[in-house]
Design a protein around this motif. Sequence first.
Motif, mmCIF file in Angstrom:
data_model
loop_
_atom_site.group_PDB
_atom_site.id
_atom_site.type_symbol
_atom_site.label_atom_id
_atom_site.label_comp_id
_atom_site.label_asym_id
_atom_site.label_seq_id
_atom_site.Cartn_x
_atom_site.Cartn_y
_atom_site.Cartn_z
ATOM 1 N N GLY A 43 -42.096 10.485 -17.136
ATOM 2 C CA GLY A 43 -40.440 9.899 -17.275
ATOM 3 C C GLY A 43 -40.058 10.402 -19.248
ATOM 4 N N TRP A 54 -35.651 15.937 -23.296
ATOM 5 C CA TRP A 54 -33.642 15.390 -23.229
ATOM 6 C C TRP A 54 -33.742 15.119 -24.387
ATOM 7 C CZ3 TRP A 54 -30.743 10.465 -22.071
ATOM 8 C CH2 TRP A 54 -29.572 10.993 -21.677
ATOM 9 N N ALA A 77 -39.902 13.673 -20.398
ATOM 10 C CA ALA A 77 -38.563 14.305 -20.034
ATOM 11 C C ALA A 77 -37.642 13.091 -21.210
ATOM 12 C CB ALA A 77 -38.859 13.459 -18.097
ATOM 13 N N LEU A 78 -37.541 12.178 -21.196
ATOM 14 C CA LEU A 78 -37.030 11.792 -22.256
ATOM 15 C C LEU A 78 -36.870 12.145 -23.505
ATOM 16 C CD1 LEU A 78 -37.167 7.810 -21.190
ATOM 17 C CD2 LEU A 78 -35.036 9.487 -20.726
ATOM 18 N N LEU A 84 -45.949 8.467 -13.347
ATOM 19 C CA LEU A 84 -44.818 8.172 -13.469
ATOM 20 C C LEU A 84 -43.807 7.400 -14.216
ATOM 21 C CD1 LEU A 84 -43.350 7.475 -9.779
ATOM 22 C CD2 LEU A 84 -43.756 9.745 -10.123
ATOM 23 N N VAL A 85 -44.367 6.847 -15.090
ATOM 24 C CA VAL A 85 -43.871 6.811 -16.481
ATOM 25 C C VAL A 85 -44.200 7.554 -17.241
ATOM 26 C CG1 VAL A 85 -44.323 4.604 -18.052
ATOM 27 C CG2 VAL A 85 -43.660 3.740 -15.588
#
Length: 172
Positions: free
Chosen positions: A15, A22, A18-19, A11-12
Amino acid sequence: MRAVLTLVTLLVLVGLVALMWWGYRNRRKRQAHLPPFPAAPAELLEKVRAGTAADLLPPSTGVYASTVTDASWQDRVAAGDVGFRSDATAHLLADGVLFDRTGAQPVWIPAESVLDARTAPGIAGKVMGRDGLLVVRWRVGDHEFDTGFRADDKDDYQTWVPALRSLTGGTA
């Protein structure tokens, strides 16, 4: 317990990816005002790839590092694929500078756009230490950019910098 730790780690990582996506997407939005870069003339590209172009200097092989805005050596241009590193061959022609990149679009800098040339320790995506990169300062419209190239033979910089500066008509 091990399954929980594995899931948290995954999950990290998701994430973080994804960052990064973004952030790069937001960089593209911030740079939407930048003008389109000039495309290499097709006939010139054919001559270069066939080895029949009239290079002013012998071509230099190496790595195209990236193109950044004049705001900062870390402000990588996100438009198209000019911000991505790739193997390349640099060609200095009377009409301009061509970075013929492997697996990416060539980067063409018309002679009238060249403002200056220098060596630098780094540019976004590549830090080499003192005089490790050849950096070409150029203009498109009202915007200035720096394009970095790390040659396989650093001795090339001794001839490339003055030759590139001669394209500016001595205004560098």
